[in-house]
Design a protein around this motif. Structure first.
Motif, PDB file in Angstrom:
ATOM      1  N   GLU A 267       1.115  -0.823   0.002  1.00  0.00           N
ATOM      2  CA  GLU A 267      -0.030   0.278   0.317  1.00  0.00           C
ATOM      3  C   GLU A 267       0.698   1.034  -0.217  1.00  0.00           C
ATOM      4  O   GLU A 267       0.383   2.359  -0.537  1.00  0.00           O
ATOM      5  N   GLU A 268       1.525   1.209   0.909  1.00  0.00           N
ATOM      6  CA  GLU A 268       2.820   2.634   0.622  1.00  0.00           C
ATOM      7  C   GLU A 268       3.307   2.340  -0.451  1.00  0.00           C
ATOM      8  O   GLU A 268       3.129   3.648  -1.063  1.00  0.00           O
ATOM      9  N   TRP A 271       0.681   3.859  -2.922  1.00  0.00           N
ATOM     10  CA  TRP A 271       0.680   5.697  -2.925  1.00  0.00           C
ATOM     11  C   TRP A 271       1.505   6.508  -2.860  1.00  0.00           C
ATOM     12  O   TRP A 271       1.631   7.504  -3.507  1.00  0.00           O
ATOM     13  N   SER A 339       9.546   6.909   1.087  1.00  0.00           N
ATOM     14  CA  SER A 339       8.757   5.630   2.388  1.00  0.00           C
ATOM     15  C   SER A 339       9.591   5.320   3.241  1.00  0.00           C
ATOM     16  O   SER A 339      10.804   5.181   3.365  1.00  0.00           O
ATOM     17  N   SER A 350       4.440   6.047   4.461  1.00  0.00           N
ATOM     18  CA  SER A 350       3.442   5.216   5.619  1.00  0.00           C
ATOM     19  C   SER A 350       3.452   6.288   6.725  1.00  0.00           C
ATOM     20  O   SER A 350       1.691   6.190   6.374  1.00  0.00           O
ATOM     21  N   ILE A 353       0.023   8.540   5.121  1.00  0.00           N
ATOM     22  CA  ILE A 353      -1.226   7.327   4.957  1.00  0.00           C
ATOM     23  C   ILE A 353      -1.558   7.787   6.003  1.00  0.00           C
ATOM     24  O   ILE A 353      -3.329   7.406   6.221  1.00  0.00           O
ATOM     25  N   THR A 354      -0.886   7.641   7.300  1.00  0.00           N
ATOM     26  CA  THR A 354      -1.769   6.896   8.360  1.00  0.00           C
ATOM     27  C   THR A 354      -2.583   8.113   9.135  1.00  0.00           C
ATOM     28  O   THR A 354      -3.647   8.022   9.641  1.00  0.00           O
ATOM     29  N   LYS A 357      -5.274   8.560   7.679  1.00  0.00           N
ATOM     30  CA  LYS A 357      -6.337   7.221   7.624  1.00  0.00           C
ATOM     31  C   LYS A 357      -6.969   7.799   8.818  1.00  0.00           C
ATOM     32  O   LYS A 357      -8.583   7.438   9.197  1.00  0.00           O
ATOM     33  N   LEU A 377      -2.912  -0.729   7.853  1.00  0.00           N
ATOM     34  CA  LEU A 377      -2.213  -0.478   7.403  1.00  0.00           C
ATOM     35  C   LEU A 377      -1.258  -1.879   5.983  1.00  0.00           C
ATOM     36  O   LEU A 377      -0.760  -2.491   7.254  1.00  0.00           O
TER      37      LEU A 377
END
Length: 479
Positions: A267-268, A271, A339, A350, A353-354, A357, A377
């Motif tokens: 996922e990372e 994105w 990343s 990451s 993204i976190t 979310k 994740l």
């Protein structure tokens, strides 16, 4: 606090730095340069001190988290202080503060420079600058863990303190084998880029130096023009490898163990590539009028986007002259960064993204107070401890920016220069905007500002908290 074990590891760091220093010394011999003596003098000093300090193993190898953080911080400081000596002793950077700034910038893979004339350095000194990127990219203690049994079952505390990202895990059960795998991937990628650049027409010296700087995501060029004077083919090759270096190395491990589907589901990584791709698209459209054709605009936008997001900091053009929209995109990419588990800097994809979310979950909770949603994740639930750590990281990041901005503002440069200088150093990028753009240097800052930026470089490379641990009184208290 196990001071004996900390000193033991620091002495091993000195011995390995002595080994590293023999490579630029060999380079000086090839090019018949007298400055090679400065490398040999420093290497001899580092080896003797390190040798004496490792003759007797500590009585206890018990090693907890705080020892790990302290050891990593002191290792990087010691590495930088010793690494600056060849620049200073040779007289090629006669001011020690400037020599230290250049060295810390190298080891932390920042790439910010005080040198206005890079080509004025000898071949061996330019090689040492690039090589510091490669050493710092994966981390010297990760290297030591790959070849030495340093602290038995406590090595994970060293890995967590040095490796980038909110979560640090083992690829295989043994931490030593994990370190070997990471360095193996790192070396293979470096060799591939050297071969590709040689195939594109570069000579061996240029290929090795630029590959070190690319895979370490450092960005020290060996020409005053950075990468601008090279061919389009070379720019494309370097762009590809900057992107590869900025991805989580777990992806390559998955490919290595023949799990390509698992790698593609990362996922990372997905994105990361979406953010970079959209940024390149928007910048290409925005700067199209500045180039003869869409192809040239795309190549430049892709190179600078990859360079900034990977935290490499190479430049092919003066993006200070780009429209404000494109410069704003570059600043956003500076902050997001690469990343987790890569050699790149920044807050990390990451974490972004976190945070996104968590924000979405909070908004959903406001609308539907009785709803229960879990954050995940990569298919795994995000533990509360990880979310708490990320929140603390963001607060700490803002604190660093705020305090540093107040300090370097005393030099009375404009806000854009000051702010992007801090962002560029804290995220290990290199160039910023305004007075610290790709065609400018950091030499204009006062010594106080330079030491502030050096602290930011080290803090950014070590993910902030280890450097703060050094200043916590509880760190030095007995258990």
């Amino acid at each position: 606090m196990n001071y004996g074990m900390i000193l033991y590891i620091l002495c091993w760091v000195l011995q390995f730095e002595a080994l590293f220093l023999t490579l630029p010394a060999a380079c000086s011999w090839i090019y018949h340069e007298a400055c090679g003596n400065s490398f040999l003098i420093v290497a001899a000093f580092a080896y003797v001190v390190g040798f004496v300090g490792t003759r007797k193993k500590p009585s206890s190898n018990v090693f907890y988290a705080k020892e790990g953080f302290v050891t990593v911080c002191l290792s990087w400081i010691l590495l930088s202080l010793v690494g600056a000596l060849p620049f200073f002793i040779s007289g090629e950077i006669p001011n020690f503060t400037n020599a230290l700034f250049e060295t810390i910038s190298g080891f932390t893979t920042t790439g910010a420079t005080i040198l206005g004339n890079v080509e004025g350095l000898s071949y061996s000194m330019r090689f040492w600058r690039s090589f510091t990127h490669w050493i710092g990219g994966m981390g010297v203690l990760v290297f030591l863990m790959a070849v030495l049994p340093l602290a038995g079952g406590y090595n994970m505390h060293l890995m967590r303190a040095e490796a980038p990202g909110p979560n640090v895990g083992k690829l295989v059960p043994r931490i030593k084998e994990t370190a070997k795998i990471l360095y193996g991937i790192y070396i293979v990628l470096t060799m591939f880029e050297i071969a590709a650049l040689l195939f594109a027409g570069m000579n061996m010296y240029e290929s090795i130096n630029l590959s070190f700087a690319t895979l370490g995501t450092g960005g020290f060029g060996i020409l005053n023009s950075s990468i601008a004077s090279y061919s389009t083919t070379v720019k494309i090759i370097i762009t590809i490898f900057m992107v590869l270096a900025s991805l989580n190395f777990n992806v390559y491990y998955m490919i290595m163990v023949r799990k390509p589907k698992a790698a593609l589901k990362c996922e990372e990584m997905r994105w990361h590539l979406i953010i970079l791709g959209l940024s390149i698209l928007f910048m290409t459209i925005n700067i199209r009028h500045m180039f003869p054709n869409i192809k040239d605009a795309l190549v430049e936008a892709a190179f600078q986007g990859a360079s900034i997001m990977s935290s490499t900091g190479f430049a092919t053009t003066d993006f200070n002259l780009w429209p404000e929209f494109s410069k704003a995109i570059l600043v956003i990419l500076m902050i997001i960064g690469a990343s987790a588990g890569s050699t790149g800097g920044g807050i990390k994809v990451s974490r972004v993204i976190t945070i996104a979310k968590a924000l979405k979950k909070e908004l959903s909770y406001i609308v539907h107070p009785r709803s229960i949603k879990k954050l995940s994740l990569e298919g795994h639930s995000i533990p509360h401890e990880t979310l708490r750590s990320i929140n603390a990281f963001v607060i700490c990041y803002g604190f660093f920016v705020f305090i540093s901005l107040l300090i370097i503002s005393l030099d009375n440069f404009d806000f854009t220069t000051n702010f992007t200088a801090i962002i560029a150093c804290l995220n290990n990028i290199g160039p910023g905007i305004g007075g610290v753009g790709p065609m400018e240097t950091f030499d204009k800052f006062s010594d106080m500002s330079k030491y502030t930026l050096m602290f930011n470089m080290l803090a950014g490379r070590l993910e902030l908290f280890p450097m703060l641990v050094l200043f916590s009184p509880s760190t030095w208290r007995s258990r």
